[in-house]
Design a protein around this motif. Structure first.
Motif: not given
Length: 598
Positions: A1-18, A309-314
């Protein structure tokens, strides 16, 4: 199917709390991403808010190239961002609830672009609402605010106001009636039988269960196939129930056939919930459930669109965590002037639960993705507590550069300078003759006025508790702003950013600078590097899966920060497309050894 990238974006997420919640054992899936993948903080551009930084992130280009203004996508064909380079290579991207300031024409797929305008969203039949028989709730007028925070001043967002309260009215036959109101056409009236807890429309009915969301109820042709569901809060001493947002399934996506397939599998998509993510809200449980359903919907759609469905980036963005930061960090962080150690745990618990909801969604993706998929968990910025409010319009008016009307709005034809609502509140434009329709400043005075603006900004301050606090962290002429990622015809003539703890706003008592009167936290106006011992304005990137280095953390204190345009260039590298039109750099340190340039 080829390489795919999923970007799960999170408004405001910060590393100290992660890091904090992961160390507590609350985030097992994010902990796995940290231990088996690569991570770093990302330095935002000004304004440190989503519109600027998601545009930079997904385009792989700095704001000088990628950003014209909120809801004004850059010229896709001329700037040739990441999505254009994908298209040229025969690849497609799917954007789900992503800011509308990113151009994504066909063959790319979009669903429910993030709507930021004051006007009603064209994708929404009806906003979420709370129906009640409690007349006290309905009849008491809201208290006027001493301050209103946010940019633009005409449409502030910092308070995340919700709670559209509506009456639940008793009929002669003993049933109750509620009316779902739409700004786009006819309303829909439903009947509630309180004895059987059944809610009916002309097209069916659902049974209500206290403390849980009902099944979806069709609202008929007037809603063009839209559906609502309901959360029963109280039966006694008064009846109260929440109605979900109702979206138009035929309008919400570019490809309505593909969207309908998603809706049949996952249910309707909605963009907002009715109750604020705050421990002071009695109906907070409804928001946790509603937001988690949306987060899981995003996760499932990412897997379907990339794997079936063949999308390479979400790419999509979830907003719950940012909301909890705005509403809770002001009482959680000891740096805040409103911190109370007796109350802090309540606010921390809400933030923690929002991070746990995110973690469960990441687990859904990790468990469903194949070995040719790269997962990015990313954010556009963080947040730090507010200390002082700044009204730039009043400050400039006090020094004779801006004329304001009785409502505090700028009179452009009488002003030497102005700010644009859509540009984020950190760029000042000189009202130049020959360039502006109603220009007032001769070209010969341009440089002198730039210098005056720099002087005023650098000397704007407040004396508080025996200390002098300067409002502005830095200010630059347009010709010097390339160091901040700004250039081109859309950039302001002077750019600046507020210092840590300062937030844009207006005050009912007329000050141009003063302490904030209510707890809160912000990001957009403040310098991208703002941080406290517990919070940070930096964004986040966790990378996991195909092509990613294992167990690596890129510490920006030691190695220098990656910027918001760098992930877009890195996605281009992972998907094998050209990146000569991108401003970002490939994040080589985060890639597996066999994926890096030689």
């Amino acid at each position: 199917m080829g390489h795919k990238v999923i970007v799960f974006g999170v408004d405001g997420l910060m590393m100290p709390l992660v890091k904090k919640f992961a160390a507590e054992g609350e985030l097992p899936h994010i902990s796995r991403m940290l231990s088996e993948g690569a991570a770093t903080e990302l330095l935002p551009y000004i304004s440190a808010w989503g519109d600027v930084n998601w545009a930079a992130f997904l385009s792989g280009q700095a704001p000088g190239t990628s950003w014209r203004g909120q809801a004004l996508p850059a010229d896709y064909a001329r700037t040739r961002p990441l999505l254009k380079r994908l298209e040229e290579s025969g690849l497609r991207a799917a954007l789900v609830h992503f800011p509308e300031s990113v151009a994504s024409p066909a063959p790319h797929f979009t669903l429910s672009p993030y709507w930021s305008a004051a006007a009603p969203s064209p994708y929404t039949f009806a906003a979420p609402a709370i129906f009640t028989t409690d007349r006290q709730r309905l009849d008491v007028p809201p208290k006027p605010r001493q301050q209103t925070l946010g940019w633009p001043p005409s449409s502030p967002l910092a308070y995340h106001d919700k709670g559209l309260w509506q009456p639940l009215e008793r009929e002669v036959n003993g049933e109750y009636r509620l009316t779902i109101r739409s700004p786009h056409g006819d309303n829909v009236t439903l009947s509630l039988d309180i004895d059987t807890l059944t809610l009916r429309s002309a097209h069916g009915g659902v049974t209500l269960v206290q403390g849980a969301w009902s099944d979806w109820l069709a609202l008929g042709e007037v809603a063009q196939g839209g559906k609502a569901r309901f959360w029963l809060a109280h039966v006694t001493p008064y009846i109260e129930l929440i109605q979900s947002e109702v979206t138009f399934p035929q309008r919400i996506a570019r490809d309505s056939v593909l969207a309908q397939m998603l809706f049949e599998d996952l249910g309707p998509f909605y963009s907002q919930w009715a109750v604020k993510a705050s421990p002071d809200e009695a109906l907070l449980a409804s928001t946790f459930q509603d937001a988690e359903h949306q987060s899981l919907w995003l996760a499932d759609s990412a897997l379907r669109l990339t794997h079936q469905h063949g999308y390479s980036l979400w790419a999509g963005v979830h907003h719950l965590i940012d909301e909890s930061h705005h509403l809770c960090l002001g009482q959680y962080d000891p740096d805040s002037p409103f911190y109370d150690p007796q109350q802090a745990a309540r606010y921390e618990a809400v933030i923690r639960e929002c991070y746990k909801i995110l973690d469960r969604s990441l687990g859904r993706i990790i468990n469903g993705m194949d070995k040719e998929t790269t997962l990015f968990l990313a954010s556009d910025h963080g947040a730090v507590p507010n200390h002082f409010m700044c009204d730039i319009q009043r400050y400039l008016a006090k020094h004779g550069l801006v004329a304001l009307d009785n409502q505090g709005q700028i009179i452009r034809s009488q002003s030497l300078v102005y700010l644009k609502d859509e540009r984020g509140g950190l760029e000042i434009y000189i009202n130049l003759q020959g360039r502006e329709p109603d220009g007032t400043v001769p070209l010969a005075d341009y440089a002198c006025l730039q210098a005056r603006l720099l002087h005023l900004l650098r000397n704007w301050h407040i004396e508080h508790n025996g200390k002098v606090h300067h409002a502005v962290a830095w200010a630059l002429r347009k010709e010097d702003a390339a160091s901040a990622g700004y250039w081109g015809e859309y950039a302001g003539d002077v750019l600046f950013t507020y210092d840590s703890g300062f937030v844009w706003g207006t005050s009912a008592s007329g000050e141009d600078i003063c302490p904030v009167v209510a707890p809160g936290a912000n990001h957009g106006p403040q310098k991208p590097t703002a941080r406290t011992a517990h919070t940070s304005n930096y964004g986040v990137l966790l990378a996991f899966g195909a092509g990613i280095r294992r167990g690596y953390y890129h510490d920006h204190h030691h190695h220098g920060p990656y910027r918001m345009a760098d992930p877009g260039a890195t996605i281009a590298w992972l998907l094998g497309v050209k990146r000569d039109t991108l401003d970002g750099s490939v994040m080589q340190a985060l890639l597996a050894p066999d994926e890096t340039d030689i």
